[in-house]
Design a protein around this motif. Structure first.
Motif, short mmCIF file in Angstrom:
data_model
loop_
_atom_site.label_atom_id
_atom_site.label_comp_id
_atom_site.label_asym_id
_atom_site.label_seq_id
_atom_site.Cartn_x
_atom_site.Cartn_y
_atom_site.Cartn_z
N VAL A 288 -0.67 -10.01 4.22
CA VAL A 288 -0.44 -8.91 3.30
C VAL A 288 1.05 -8.82 2.99
N VAL A 289 1.39 -8.91 1.71
CA VAL A 289 2.81 -8.88 1.31
C VAL A 289 3.19 -7.56 0.64
N LEU A 290 2.21 -6.71 0.37
CA LEU A 290 2.50 -5.38 -0.16
C LEU A 290 1.31 -4.48 0.16
N LEU A 291 1.59 -3.30 0.72
CA LEU A 291 0.53 -2.35 1.06
C LEU A 291 1.04 -0.94 0.81
N LEU A 292 0.60 -0.36 -0.31
CA LEU A 292 1.00 0.99 -0.69
C LEU A 292 -0.21 1.89 -0.54
N ARG A 293 -0.19 2.74 0.47
CA ARG A 293 -1.34 3.59 0.78
C ARG A 293 -1.31 4.91 0.03
N GLY A 294 -0.18 5.22 -0.62
CA GLY A 294 -0.10 6.42 -1.45
C GLY A 294 0.19 7.70 -0.71
N GLU A 295 0.24 7.67 0.62
CA GLU A 295 0.52 8.89 1.38
C GLU A 295 1.98 9.30 1.26
N ASP A 296 2.83 8.31 1.06
CA ASP A 296 4.26 8.56 0.89
C ASP A 296 4.82 7.39 0.08
N LEU A 297 6.11 7.19 0.12
CA LEU A 297 6.74 6.15 -0.69
C LEU A 297 7.06 4.90 0.13
N SER A 298 6.36 4.71 1.23
CA SER A 298 6.63 3.56 2.09
C SER A 298 5.61 2.45 1.85
N ASP A 299 6.06 1.25 2.14
CA ASP A 299 5.23 0.06 2.11
C ASP A 299 4.77 -0.20 3.54
N SER A 300 3.47 -0.19 3.77
CA SER A 300 2.93 -0.34 5.12
C SER A 300 2.71 -1.78 5.53
N SER A 301 3.11 -2.73 4.67
CA SER A 301 3.05 -4.13 5.09
C SER A 301 4.19 -4.42 6.06
N SER A 302 4.23 -5.64 6.58
CA SER A 302 5.30 -5.99 7.52
C SER A 302 6.67 -6.02 6.85
N TYR A 303 6.70 -5.97 5.50
CA TYR A 303 7.99 -5.96 4.80
C TYR A 303 8.65 -4.58 4.81
N ALA A 304 7.87 -3.54 5.05
CA ALA A 304 8.39 -2.18 5.28
C ALA A 304 9.42 -1.75 4.24
N ARG A 305 9.10 -1.93 2.96
CA ARG A 305 10.00 -1.51 1.90
C ARG A 305 9.83 -0.01 1.62
N THR A 306 10.66 0.51 0.73
CA THR A 306 10.54 1.90 0.29
C THR A 306 10.52 1.94 -1.24
N LEU A 307 9.56 2.67 -1.78
CA LEU A 307 9.48 2.85 -3.23
C LEU A 307 10.58 3.78 -3.73
N THR A 308 11.11 3.48 -4.90
CA THR A 308 12.05 4.38 -5.56
C THR A 308 11.36 4.95 -6.79
N PRO A 309 11.20 6.28 -6.89
CA PRO A 309 10.53 6.86 -8.05
C PRO A 309 11.49 7.11 -9.21
N TYR A 310 10.97 6.97 -10.43
CA TYR A 310 11.72 7.30 -11.65
C TYR A 310 10.86 8.20 -12.51
N GLY A 311 11.48 9.06 -13.26
CA GLY A 311 10.74 10.01 -14.06
C GLY A 311 9.99 10.98 -13.17
N SER A 312 8.71 11.19 -13.47
CA SER A 312 7.89 12.13 -12.69
C SER A 312 6.99 11.44 -11.69
N ALA A 313 7.26 10.18 -11.38
CA ALA A 313 6.45 9.46 -10.39
C ALA A 313 6.63 10.09 -9.01
N GLU A 314 5.52 10.24 -8.28
CA GLU A 314 5.58 10.86 -6.96
C GLU A 314 4.31 10.54 -6.18
N ALA A 315 4.37 10.77 -4.88
CA ALA A 315 3.16 10.78 -4.05
C ALA A 315 2.56 12.17 -4.18
#
Length: 471
Positions: A252-279
């Motif tokens: 798994v190279v990307l796993l966005l569960r939608g509970e927050d802005l984190s990536d739950s894959s082993s890459y452990a990235r963080t989403l950056t929102p623009y506009g009105s994007a949000e969890a």
């Protein structure tokens, strides 16, 4: 129980698990009382033990466990009917493997895996020649003539010892391994014929196998081996991973569960929102939130070569709750952040509510695949996009809605970023208006190769590490 047919019971499970257990269509350990003619398939499949003479269980040369099966070259055969289509491989990847012990060579045309008896065409037959080489007979997709008859070079069965043999179909080529060594010979094909013919172990159209066979496993949907490997040293597992554990999590190279802005894959990235994007808690499939992308908004995430989907197999899936489709190229996921350079590779929803997977400027073999069905508005739908070699399939809620080709790979990273909800190349026409939940990209695995039941729980990452060794 009908004489000569196995029971459909399952044996006790071993401690190890097979990550591809859900794709195993036959597993025979060939264990039991010496002299017994009942053969148990761990998947519950019935095998008819032809009585001229029967395959018998013997303790002379087992690879693993107390016994193996003894085949008499003059007619011993195990046969399984193909009423469920389990042995129609088409252009799906698959693996057929077994451990064989031949006391001597010299048997001509000793059938090992076959869909034929007699002088007829069949989707395939793999047999052992009198010199110990592996020979293949492959029919054309209509089963009306031979597409190929070839011998695999530089690998051969050695008499008087255990030989693991694996036949791998990638979806476009046959490969053979003996004792873990890959033959340099490959046989190209486009699709294997689908027929009602049974599957035979130890018998072919021109002759029977003589010797011992142990640990027969047939896996549909996975090419287990791609390079030289160490042959198995114990019995194949009888079970898949524990409930709730993803056997492919390491892919798994990307796993966005939608509970927050984190990536739950082993890459452990963080989403950056623009506009009105949000969890947002307004709509969600699982958990308590999903990713809200209400038009003129996006999330970006840092990315690199891991999101260049150039492996022979990959799976991109997500739940989508579509709000509107005024944009022509509303991206679910796309390469880049604010600029896509000369073009874009992306997955988008058109203003006709059809889902498209497309690779253009970053692809030498660019093209697109479009769903036949439309996505509904204001309703959660599971979408799965699956690549096997150069063929892409799109599923809505587990049902196939498109098969296409042309896109050799999908580059979902440009300039170090990936966008969720925006296709920068198309300006205002590139914004998505939807909720996205449980977005997962699995690289190197085609999770779905036929109709399926969509996931019923969240794609929760494991809480403990996966085993680092196999069975």
């Amino acid at each position: 129980m009908i004489p000569g047919i196995t029971a459909s019971r399952r044996r006790l499970m071993s401690a190890a698990f097979d990550p591809y257990w859900d794709k195993v269509v036959a597993l025979l350990h060939l264990d039991g009382p010496v002299g017994n003619t009942t053969v148990v398939d761990e998947t519950g499949r019935d095998w008819i033990n032809n009585a001229y003479p029967n395959v018998t269980l013997q303790n002379a040369h087992p690879a693993f466990g107390p016994t193996s099966g003894l085949w008499d070259k003059n007619g011993s055969t195990l046969r399984a009917e193909n009423t469920d289509g389990a042995f129609d491989f088409g252009n799906q990847p698959f693996t057929m493997e077994a451990v064989v012990y031949m006391p001597t060579l010299g048997i001509p045309n000793a059938g090992l895996f076959s869909r034929r008896i007699g002088a007829v065409y069949s989707p395939f037959e793999f047999r052992i020649t009198s010199a110990g080489n592996i020979e293949a007979l492959i029919s054309d997709p209509t089963n009306s003539t031979w597409h190929a008859i070839a011998t695999f070079a530089d690998v051969a069965v050695i008499p008087g010892q255990q030989n693991h043999i694996a036949v791998v179909g990638t979806g476009s080529a046959f490969q053979v391994y003996v004792r873990g060594i890959k033959s340099p010979t490959t046989i190209a094909y486009t699709s294997l014929a689908s027929t009602a013919a049974p599957f035979y172990i130890g018998r072919g159209g021109d002759g029977g196998y003589g010797g011992y066979i142990d640990e027969v496993r047939i896996t549909k949907g996975v090419a287990r081996y791609a390079a030289n490997f160490v042959p198995p040293t114990s019995q194949f597992p009888n079970q898949g991973p524990p409930a709730g554990v993803d056997p492919y999590f390491s892919n798994v190279v990307l796993l966005l569960r939608g509970e927050d802005l984190s990536d739950s894959s082993s890459y452990a990235r963080t989403l950056t929102p623009y506009g009105s994007a949000e969890a947002s808690p307004e709509q969600y499939k699982y958990g308590s939130k999903s990713l809200k992308i209400p038009g003129a908004s996006q999330f970006t995430i840092p990315s690199g070569s891991e999101l260049v989907l150039n492996d022979p197999e990959c799976t991109i899936e997500f739940f989508i709750y579509l709000l509107s489709t005024s944009a022509k190229y509303a991206a679910v996921i796309a390469s880049g952040r604010n600029s896509n350079g000369p073009g874009a590779d992306l997955i988008y929803v058109g203003n006709d509510r059809r889902l498209v997977v497309g690779g253009w400027s970053f692809n030498t073999g660019g093209g697109s695949t479009t769903s036949v069905d439309q996505l509904p508005l204001n309703q959660w739908v599971h979408c799965a996009i699956v690549k096997v070699t150069t063929t892409w399939r799109i599923y809505f809620d587990g049902l196939l809605t498109a098969v296409g080709g042309g896109t050799t790979n999908l580059v979902l990273s440009y300039d170090g970023f990936t966008s969720i909800g925006r296709n920068a190349w198309d300006g205002a026409d590139g914004y998505l208006n939807a909720y996205i939940d449980e977005l997962r990209i699995t690289k190197g695995v085609a999770r779905y190769t036929e109709a399926f039941i969509p996931p019923t729980i969240s794609f929760t990452p494991p809480t403990t590490p996966f085993p680092t060794t196999g069975p």
